[in-house]
Design an enzyme around this catalytic site. Structure first.
Site, mmCIF file in Angstrom:
data_model
loop_
_atom_site.group_PDB
_atom_site.id
_atom_site.type_symbol
_atom_site.label_atom_id
_atom_site.label_comp_id
_atom_site.label_asym_id
_atom_site.label_seq_id
_atom_site.Cartn_x
_atom_site.Cartn_y
_atom_site.Cartn_z
ATOM 1 N N GLU A 15 1.667 -6.326 4.031
ATOM 2 C CA GLU A 15 0.932 -5.061 4.117
ATOM 3 C C GLU A 15 -0.361 -5.243 4.905
ATOM 4 O OE1 GLU A 15 2.515 -3.259 -0.159
ATOM 5 O OE2 GLU A 15 0.440 -3.899 0.027
ATOM 6 N N ARG A 66 4.529 -4.863 -6.504
ATOM 7 C CA ARG A 66 4.296 -5.758 -5.377
ATOM 8 C C ARG A 66 5.586 -5.888 -4.577
ATOM 9 N NH1 ARG A 66 -0.111 -4.740 -6.329
ATOM 10 N NH2 ARG A 66 -1.918 -6.069 -6.765
ATOM 11 N N HIS A 125 1.590 2.232 0.069
ATOM 12 C CA HIS A 125 0.814 1.667 -1.040
ATOM 13 C C HIS A 125 -0.258 2.654 -1.516
ATOM 14 C CE1 HIS A 125 -0.310 -2.447 -2.912
ATOM 15 N NE2 HIS A 125 -0.642 -1.467 -3.727
#
Length: 317
Positions: free
Chosen positions: A263, A234, A284
């Site tokens: 994000e 994270r 990601h």
């Protein structure tokens, strides 16, 4: 049962959703769902499938038909679990689907950095080998992973998958105890010891109050000058401004980030616009091999089957 998938665009187009469809009378999929449309899209749903769409207490209280929320991820901070519990709405997540994908990503990036694969391929494409007066052409330095110390912070399925590959490369693996722990287990080292000893630190822990900004200016200053930091967990685990300064000042050698604190990030995010050669950022996607995505969807379908049978599989409440 009718289910709505609020953010299908978090999955690749090649993923097969038939295992979910077979458990339902109807599946309505939306590529993405803005906050203003969440309520309207969920009102008629028995089941809500969400990856990152926020489901607040206020919204859940308005959903009189909803019986089950399926989070199509491991993290669940986008759903108010306490509110769902009060309203008798079951909530499930999925885990254990991304170990091979994340471990492969970590070592793909580490090998690129230590082997300088793209650089050496480019040298040959530029004709530098052909013009060399020796049998080989030396470019940037190549370093071995063997013998290096890999520090793993977060030793769940993902951390263990990374450790398995590291051992195959003859690396030394050390595992961090929780930063606030007063007792260090036999197979762990203290977080303070790990950050000073590791050549590579790979983060695999969840975002909690304890781990937010776990990697800060103080920690970065105590890491080895040649250390590599990898974050596939994270973004909030790292103080991004502190990392930017540490990379600029060469306090650590390199950082590999697959996640950021916001994000998607804004286009003017300082890390995205740093121009630093010792920073690599991907969007990601460490978890997102097609096989891992399919495993996730199939696990989610098992959650639906279990719920319909009155069983508690992967329940969060």
């Amino acid at each position: 049962m009718h289910a709505v998938f609020l953010d299908k665009n978090t999955f690749s187009a090649d993923v097969d959703f038939s295992s979910i469809e077979h458990q339902l009378t109807r599946l309505t999929c939306y590529e993405s769902t803005p906050p203003s449309e969440v309520l309207a899209r969920c009102l008629d749903a028995d089941i809500i499938i969400t990856n990152k769409v926020l489901l607040s207490a206020e919204l859940l209280s308005a959903l009189t038909k909803t019986k089950l929320i399926c989070i199509s991820a491991t993290g669940y901070n986008n759903v108010d679990i306490d509110a769902a519990n009060r309203l008798n709405i079951a909530v499930t997540n999925v885990s254990g689907y991304a170990g091979p994908a994340v471990a492969q990503y970590v070592f793909a990036q580490l090998l690129e950095y230590h082997q300088q694969t793209s650089h050496h391929n480019s040298n040959t494409e530029k004709g530098l080998w052909s013009n060399s007066n020796a049998f080989c052409y030396h470019g940037k330095t190549i370093n071995e992973l063997a013998g290096k110390t890999l520090g793993i912070v977060g030793y769940g399925s993902l951390g263990k998958a990374v450790a398995t590959i590291a051992q195959a490369f003859a690396m030394k693996v050390i595992i961090s105890e929780r930063p606030s722990a007063s007792v260090i287990r036999a197979d762990r080292v203290s977080f303070e010891q790990l950050i000073t000893q590791a050549d590579i630190i790979s983060l695999h822990c969840p975002e909690t109050a304890e781990t937010k900004s776990l990697i800060n200016s103080d920690v970065l200053s105590r890491m080895k000058k040649n250390a590599v930091l990898v974050n596939t967990a994270r973004g909030a685990l790292i103080d991004e401004n502190a990392l930017l300064n540490a990379l600029r000042n060469k306090e650590i050698a390199y950082a590999i980030l697959d996640v950021l604190s916001q994000e998607p990030p804004q286009a003017n995010h300082p890390l995205l616009n740093s121009g630093l050669e010792n920073l690599k950022i991907t969007a990601h996607i460490a978890w997102a091999s097609i096989e891992a995505q399919q495993r996730l969807i199939d696990l989610l379908s098992q959650n639906i089957i279990a719920f319909s049978q009155g069983k508690r599989l992967n329940r969060l409440n």
